[in-house]
Motif scaffolding. Structure first.
Motif, mmCIF file in Angstrom:
data_model
loop_
_atom_site.group_PDB
_atom_site.id
_atom_site.type_symbol
_atom_site.label_atom_id
_atom_site.label_comp_id
_atom_site.label_asym_id
_atom_site.label_seq_id
_atom_site.Cartn_x
_atom_site.Cartn_y
_atom_site.Cartn_z
ATOM 1 N N TYR A 1 -8.425 62.097 -3.709
ATOM 2 C CA TYR A 1 -9.335 61.196 -4.386
ATOM 3 C C TYR A 1 -10.733 61.325 -3.804
ATOM 4 O O TYR A 1 -10.916 61.704 -2.647
ATOM 5 C CB TYR A 1 -8.876 59.749 -4.246
ATOM 6 C CG TYR A 1 -7.458 59.498 -4.687
ATOM 7 C CD1 TYR A 1 -7.166 59.209 -6.018
ATOM 8 C CD2 TYR A 1 -6.406 59.547 -3.782
ATOM 9 C CE1 TYR A 1 -5.871 58.981 -6.424
ATOM 10 C CE2 TYR A 1 -5.106 59.317 -4.182
ATOM 11 C CZ TYR A 1 -4.839 59.035 -5.505
ATOM 12 O OH TYR A 1 -3.552 58.806 -5.908
ATOM 13 N N THR B 1 -2.077 64.484 -4.319
ATOM 14 C CA THR B 1 -3.261 63.991 -4.985
ATOM 15 C C THR B 1 -4.362 63.736 -3.966
ATOM 16 O O THR B 1 -4.105 63.232 -2.872
ATOM 17 C CB THR B 1 -2.960 62.696 -5.759
ATOM 18 O OG1 THR B 1 -1.940 62.953 -6.727
ATOM 19 C CG2 THR B 1 -4.200 62.191 -6.473
ATOM 20 N N SER C 1 -9.959 61.580 -9.247
ATOM 21 C CA SER C 1 -8.626 61.935 -8.802
ATOM 22 C C SER C 1 -8.369 63.400 -9.096
ATOM 23 O O SER C 1 -8.888 63.952 -10.063
ATOM 24 C CB SER C 1 -7.560 61.084 -9.502
ATOM 25 O OG SER C 1 -7.719 59.717 -9.206
#
Length: 121
Positions: A80, A78, A21
């Protein structure tokens, strides 16, 4: 100024999976794409994957294609990286980065401190 914080690295066995992440703090992402490069000892930066921030188009390298999946959550700033079927050759420090495309490669605008991924038996 954009601060990136990577997490999710660890030590695993070949064939295992990890999910990395990268969360932005402070200013929001300000690059064409967010993604990942990695660096192993005695080696330079190696592009892994990227995703355009606005459109969500994914880009993969030869080593990541078919095994890794990049995704993003724009609301959370964010990105990933789901890594499956990990190999010892994947051992490296993985850096989250803002990127933009260049003629022959990606160029890196900024990056975080990195997270260690170790794949060994």
């Amino acid at each position: 100024q954009v601060a990136l914080v990577e997490s999710g690295g660890g030590s695993v066995q070949p064939g295992d999976s990890l999910r990395l992440s990268c969360a932005a703090s402070g200013r929001a992402f300000n690059s064409y794409a967010m993604g990942w490069f990695r660096q192993a000892p005695a080696k330079g930066r190696e592009f892994v994957a990227a995703m355009s921030w606005s459109g969500g188009t994914a880009y993969y390298s030869n080593v990541s294609r078919g095994r890794f999946t990049i995704s993003r959550d724009k609301a959370k700033n964010t990105v990933y990286l789901q890594m499956n079927r990990l190999r010892p050759e994947d051992t490296a420090v993985y850096y989250c980065s803002g990127l933009h495309p260049a003629e022959s490669d990606w160029e890196y605008d900024y990056w975080g401190q990195g997270t260690q991924v170790t794949v060994s038996s």
